[in-house]
Design an enzyme around this catalytic site. Structure first.
Site, PDB file in Angstrom:
ATOM      1  N   ASP A   1     -94.098  24.826 -55.968  1.00  0.00           N
ATOM      2  CA  ASP A   1     -95.455  24.895 -56.508  1.00  0.00           C
ATOM      3  C   ASP A   1     -96.146  26.012 -55.734  1.00  0.00           C
ATOM      4  O   ASP A   1     -96.514  25.850 -54.577  1.00  0.00           O
ATOM      5  CB  ASP A   1     -96.177  23.550 -56.294  1.00  0.00           C
ATOM      6  CG  ASP A   1     -97.652  23.628 -56.686  1.00  0.00           C
ATOM      7  OD1 ASP A   1     -98.114  24.705 -57.127  1.00  0.00           O
ATOM      8  OD2 ASP A   1     -98.352  22.606 -56.530  1.00  0.00           O
TER       9      ASP A   1
ATOM     10  N   TRP B   1    -101.637  18.215 -52.592  1.00  0.00           N
ATOM     11  CA  TRP B   1    -100.981  18.559 -53.860  1.00  0.00           C
ATOM     12  C   TRP B   1     -99.526  18.121 -53.847  1.00  0.00           C
ATOM     13  O   TRP B   1     -98.997  17.709 -54.883  1.00  0.00           O
ATOM     14  CB  TRP B   1    -101.145  20.049 -54.173  1.00  0.00           C
ATOM     15  CG  TRP B   1    -102.575  20.386 -54.468  1.00  0.00           C
ATOM     16  CD1 TRP B   1    -103.422  21.129 -53.707  1.00  0.00           C
ATOM     17  CD2 TRP B   1    -103.351  19.935 -55.599  1.00  0.00           C
ATOM     18  NE1 TRP B   1    -104.670  21.179 -54.281  1.00  0.00           N
ATOM     19  CE2 TRP B   1    -104.664  20.464 -55.435  1.00  0.00           C
ATOM     20  CE3 TRP B   1    -103.082  19.146 -56.710  1.00  0.00           C
ATOM     21  CZ2 TRP B   1    -105.687  20.217 -56.353  1.00  0.00           C
ATOM     22  CZ3 TRP B   1    -104.103  18.907 -57.627  1.00  0.00           C
ATOM     23  CH2 TRP B   1    -105.377  19.431 -57.444  1.00  0.00           C
TER      24      TRP B   1
ATOM     25  N   LYS C   1    -105.930  31.154 -59.588  1.00  0.00           N
ATOM     26  CA  LYS C   1    -106.254  31.580 -58.220  1.00  0.00           C
ATOM     27  C   LYS C   1    -105.862  33.040 -58.012  1.00  0.00           C
ATOM     28  O   LYS C   1    -106.694  33.889 -57.739  1.00  0.00           O
ATOM     29  CB  LYS C   1    -105.562  30.683 -57.205  1.00  0.00           C
ATOM     30  CG  LYS C   1    -105.964  29.216 -57.371  1.00  0.00           C
ATOM     31  CD  LYS C   1    -105.050  28.311 -56.608  1.00  0.00           C
ATOM     32  CE  LYS C   1    -105.143  26.876 -57.071  1.00  0.00           C
ATOM     33  NZ  LYS C   1    -106.479  26.280 -57.003  1.00  0.00           N
TER      34      LYS C   1
HETATM   35  N1  PMP Z   1    -100.943  22.701 -56.787  1.00  0.00           N
HETATM   36  C1  PMP Z   1    -101.712  23.402 -55.931  1.00  0.00           C
HETATM   37  C2  PMP Z   1    -101.098  23.937 -54.682  1.00  0.00           C
HETATM   38  C3  PMP Z   1    -103.062  23.615 -56.229  1.00  0.00           C
HETATM   39  O1  PMP Z   1    -103.825  24.307 -55.380  1.00  0.00           O
HETATM   40  C4  PMP Z   1    -103.597  23.096 -57.422  1.00  0.00           C
HETATM   41  C5  PMP Z   1    -105.034  23.338 -57.835  1.00  0.00           C
HETATM   42  N2  PMP Z   1    -105.943  23.538 -56.868  1.00  0.00           N
HETATM   43  C6  PMP Z   1    -102.769  22.352 -58.250  1.00  0.00           C
HETATM   44  C7  PMP Z   1    -101.443  22.196 -57.919  1.00  0.00           C
HETATM   45  C8  PMP Z   1    -103.281  21.756 -59.526  1.00  0.00           C
HETATM   46  O2  PMP Z   1    -103.466  22.770 -60.432  1.00  0.00           O
HETATM   47  P1  PMP Z   1    -104.132  22.569 -61.862  1.00  0.00           P
HETATM   48  O3  PMP Z   1    -105.570  22.309 -61.639  1.00  0.00           O
HETATM   49  O4  PMP Z   1    -103.837  23.879 -62.519  1.00  0.00           O
HETATM   50  O5  PMP Z   1    -103.445  21.432 -62.520  1.00  0.00           O
END
Ligand code: PMP
Length: 371
Positions: free
Chosen positions: A180, A107, A204
């Site tokens: 994030d 991510w 989550k």
């Molecule tokens: N950052 C992290 C740490 C994540 O775990 C995720 C989703 N698993 C995201 C960003 C992306 O999130 P979204 O699907 O809400 O765009």
């Protein structure tokens, strides 16, 4: 037994993920008609007094829960955490400036990729390594090569796929720290004042998918205000903050859900109590992983995540069998992310402690039969 408890499995999904049962029950009770309103939350206008107070209450509960200082704004946005990968640099990274990024997993990589489309990026540290598992730890503060006068420093507090987590926010001096926190928000006490901006997709730890929580320090909004004429309004933090998350139609049901979860977290005793419970759940599972050598944790011990517990079995065949048998046993979602393989038990706030006991018993039984 309420209807929602019928046939529920233990849900280890990484997200969208398990929600607190009392929250689901309340949603069910109120779905057709909100008490005193006679309409569903799915049907009411976002400009109605009912929704406005629902939104204000969700914000107040979040503010109380995380002790958010008064010079921070709480904003509910759409587009997921992935949209934040672009919004952060579009709002906060000006031409000629440099943003520091800490690369600790898939991510982070995506956040870096999007930021590079907007401006100068310095990867202040990367824990990526050669070999089958790319990331097994987060860096120490001493490993960060920070840019003097950086526009901001971006980190991923919990690496959902790799199962690693910062144990506290790194000291980055005067630079605005942006986190994030999609997969560990409100999983333990957080010192908001050490951050300039925190963002998290709700799906989550916070509620249903569809809403992204942004907590932003007011002085950063000035950078967004300066771009009002050039930046698309929907991507401008200041426009959303100044319109109290009602610039356009918000994801109203998801905001309602986040409000219910925030209240539930307060009823649990707040973030200190929730953090303790999460630590105990994770410790119990890691103890089992470390016990025999049959299971093998993938993260370095000092970087282990309390939210996403990643581990391997001796062979991929056994891993396939583990997924199959655990699913049959009512333990759902234990398959690791497709990019890294192995197992991943996501045990967010709402994941019940007795589910850990059931998993540990299953692991012991599986080992006896297949070791
Ligand atoms: N950052 C992290 C740490 C994540 O775990 C995720 C989703 N698993 C995201 C960003 C992306 O999130 P979204 O699907 O809400 O765009």
């Amino acid at each position: 037994m309420t209807t929602t408890t019928v046939n529920r499995v233990f849900n280890f999904s990484a997200g969208p993920a398990v929600l607190p049962l009392p929250v689901l029950d309340q949603m069910q009770r109120e779905l057709v008609a909100l008490p005193g309103v006679g309409m569903s939350v799915l049907e009411i206008s976002h400009r109605s007094g009912t929704f406005e107070s629902m939104l204000a209450e969700a914000e107040a509960d979040i503010r109380a829960l995380a002790e958010v200082p008064s010079n921070y704004r709480i904003v509910f946005l759409q587009g997921g955490a992935s949209t934040q990968f672009s919004m952060v640099p579009m709002n906060l990274l000006d031409p000629g400036a440099t943003a520091d990024y800490v690369d600790t997993g898939s991510w982070s990589e995506k956040a870096i990729k999007e930021a590079r489309k907007i401006g100068n990026v310095n990867v202040a540290a990367s824990t990526k390594q050669a070999g089958p598992v790319a990331y097994v730890r987060v860096p120490a503060v001493s490993e960060l090569s920070l840019t003097p006068g950086a526009a901001y420093v971006h980190m991923t507090s919990n690496n959902t796929i790799e199962g690693t987590q910062f144990q506290s926010a790194p000291d980055v001096g005067d630079a605005p720290l942006i986190s994030d926190s999609s997969s560990d928000i409100f999983s333990r006490p957080i010192d908001v004042s050490r951050h300039a901006l925190i963002y998290a997709g709700a799906q989550k730890n916070l509620g249903p998918a569809g809403v992204t929580l942004v907590i932003v320090r007011e002085d950063l909004l000035e950078r967004s205000r300066a771009k009002k004429a050039t930046l698309p309004s929907m991507l401008n933090y200041a426009i959303h903050a100044d319109n109290k998350s009602l610039y356009n139609t918000p994801p109203s049901f998801a905001v309602y859900g986040v409000g219910l979860v925030a209240k539930w977290l307060r009823v649990q005793g707040g973030l200190a109590a929730v953090g303790q419970a999460n630590e105990q759940k994770a410790a119990r599972l890691y103890a089992e992983i470390d016990r025999s050598g049959f299971y093998r944790g993938t993260a370095e011990k000092s970087s282990r995540s309390f939210m996403n517990v990643t581990f391997r079995l001796p062979t991929e065949e056994l891993e396939k069998l583990f997924v199959k048998e655990s699913t049959t046993a009512g333990l759902d979602g234990l398959k690791g992310h497709r990019s890294v393989g192995g197992m991943r038990a996501s045990i967010y706030n709402a994941f019940p402690a007795d589910g850990i006991d059931v998993l540990v018993t299953f692991m012991q039984d599986f080992e006896r039969r297949h070791a």
